[in-house]
Write an enzyme that holds these catalytic residues in place. Structure first.
Site, PDB file in Angstrom:
ATOM      1  N   PRO A  83       0.823  -1.209   0.000  1.00  0.00           N
ATOM      2  CA  PRO A  83       0.000   0.000   0.000  1.00  0.00           C
ATOM      3  C   PRO A  83       0.850   1.249   0.000  1.00  0.00           C
ATOM      4  O   PRO A  83       1.848   1.347   0.723  1.00  0.00           O
ATOM      5  CB  PRO A  83      -0.795  -0.131   1.304  1.00  0.00           C
ATOM      6  N   CYS A  84       0.458   2.213  -0.835  1.00  0.00           N
ATOM      7  CA  CYS A  84       1.355   3.323  -1.139  1.00  0.00           C
ATOM      8  C   CYS A  84       0.933   4.651  -0.527  1.00  0.00           C
ATOM      9  O   CYS A  84       1.565   5.672  -0.787  1.00  0.00           O
ATOM     10  CB  CYS A  84       1.451   3.491  -2.656  1.00  0.00           C
ATOM     11  N   GLN A  85      -0.122   4.677   0.302  1.00  0.00           N
ATOM     12  CA  GLN A  85      -0.590   5.962   0.804  1.00  0.00           C
ATOM     13  C   GLN A  85       0.512   6.737   1.522  1.00  0.00           C
ATOM     14  O   GLN A  85       0.582   7.954   1.454  1.00  0.00           O
ATOM     15  CB  GLN A  85      -1.772   5.774   1.756  1.00  0.00           C
ATOM     16  N   GLY A  86       1.368   6.013   2.222  1.00  0.00           N
ATOM     17  CA  GLY A  86       2.400   6.679   2.991  1.00  0.00           C
ATOM     18  C   GLY A  86       3.505   7.288   2.168  1.00  0.00           C
ATOM     19  O   GLY A  86       4.287   8.097   2.668  1.00  0.00           O
ATOM     20  N   PHE A  87       3.608   6.898   0.879  1.00  0.00           N
ATOM     21  CA  PHE A  87       4.672   7.415   0.030  1.00  0.00           C
ATOM     22  C   PHE A  87       4.164   8.407  -1.024  1.00  0.00           C
ATOM     23  O   PHE A  87       4.941   9.047  -1.702  1.00  0.00           O
ATOM     24  CB  PHE A  87       5.376   6.269  -0.703  1.00  0.00           C
TER      25      PHE A  87
END
Length: 358
Positions: A83-87
């Site tokens: 999951p890429c939300q943090g990047f």
């Protein structure tokens, strides 16, 4: 494009954080079987099962899974996109090391370490390479070097690989045998929204039709590829927008956005200066689409009709074949499509892996 395993494949793959299966769809089209897929979201896992019936799909938190319980010999490739939300560059509130989603890429490392595949493909948002001033990327490279993998990384734009969408994604590819991966070459011809949409049925705001006839024969190679042997357009599902939203659509030309809407029609916005350029964007027929990551929330508009995009249209922009069926409610399906890696982009990468292995 092939979406179901038929016969024997020479190359085996493991898809983790699989989502709806965009990467697996492309991998299979390149000649890689998918032996195992892991996905936390129930609807995404059901979509994967529907389209890949011969794959063992585990719907669970990846941290609970021991891969050696299911895979006894090193596979050809382990791949996936944590999951890429943090990047993401668009995440201005929690784009930091403390975001729990940012730790999930360590689970990817664990699977590679335990399964020892010949190759791995790590996928993420474009912003991954600049996150934490590049320190996270450097740490990942050093970690895989310690595991005896030679790595290459690059940001690829999907429209340069036959996908009608200007979508950029970060890829890191690693090889256990010292091979320095060379990324596939870009194509010079862009596929347009018109190429993708011309044969799909005309729809209205809120229309919900499971199947409708195509309105013409394929007039582009892209449409022909997407249709394959499919006889009709399925999942013609459009979100129902309020009347005042549809009235706003009428003011926006192709390629335009919310700025074309008269200010008096936007009085529910407290501060127009905070509106993002992707809001109320009408697609241009003669160009690839803008990124469709959350096309319902951003209210992306059909190039010629005053409505949002249908499920099938969004899937076409991602290069999912028309035979691909998405499971779950409409909001979930829209998110599954928006989150996916375009299968045609994935196919190019996996084809290159196979070529480099011969």
């Amino acid at each position: 494009m092939q979406v179901e395993q038929k016969g024997l494949f020479k190359y085996s793959g493991i898809d983790i954080f699989s989502g709806a299966g965009g990467m697996s769809c492309g991998a299979m089209a390149a000649g890689v079987s998918i032996d195992l897929a892991v996905e936390f979201d129930k609807h995404s896992a059901n979509t994967f099962k529907k389209n890949h019936p011969n794959t063992l799909v585990i719907q669970d938190d990846i941290s609970n899974i021991n891969p050696k319980k299911y895979i006894t010999t090193p596979p050809f490739v382990v791949f996936g996109g944590p999951p890429c939300q943090g990047f993401s560059k668009s995440n201005t509130k929690t784009r930091d090391i403390g975001n729990d989603n940012n730790n999930l890429f360590r689970e990817f490392i664990r699977f590679v370490d335990e399964l020892q595949p010949q190759w791995f493909v790590f996928e993420n948002v474009e912003g991954f390479q600049s996150f934490n001033k590049g320190k996270t990327l450097k740490s990942l490279e050093l970690t895989f070097k310690g595991l005896k993998y030679t790595t290459s990384h690059k940001v690829l734009c999907a429209s340069s690989f036959g996908v009608p969408q200007r979508r950029k994604r970060f890829f890191m590819v690693g090889n256990r045998d010292g091979i320095k991966f060379e990324f596939p070459k870009e194509t010079s011809t862009e596929i347009t929204v018109k190429d993708a949409f011309h044969d799909l049925p005309k729809l209205i705001n809120g229309q919900q039709d499971s199947a409708l006839p195509y309105i013409s024969k394929p007039q582009s190679q892209y449409a022909k590829l997407m249709r394959g042997a499919t006889k009709e357009s399925t999942q013609n599902l459009v979100s129902r927008n309020r009347d005042y939203v549809v009235e706003r659509y009428a003011h926006i030309p192709q390629g335009g956005n919310w700025r074309s809407i008269p200010n008096h029609m936007l009085d529910n916005y407290a501060n127009l200066d905070n509106c993002h350029g992707s809001i109320y964007r009408r697609l241009n027929l003669d160009e690839p689409s803008v990124i469709i990551s959350n096309y319902r929330k951003n209210m992306l508009i059909h190039p010629e009709q005053d409505r949002g995009l249908s499920v099938r249209e969004a899937a076409r922009l991602q290069s999912f074949p028309d035979s691909y069926v998405f499971e779950g409610n409409l909001v979930s399906i829209q998110q599954q499509i928006g989150n996916a890696v375009p299968p045609l982009l994935a196919k190019e990468i996996f084809s290159q892996l196979i070529s480099a292995s011969k």
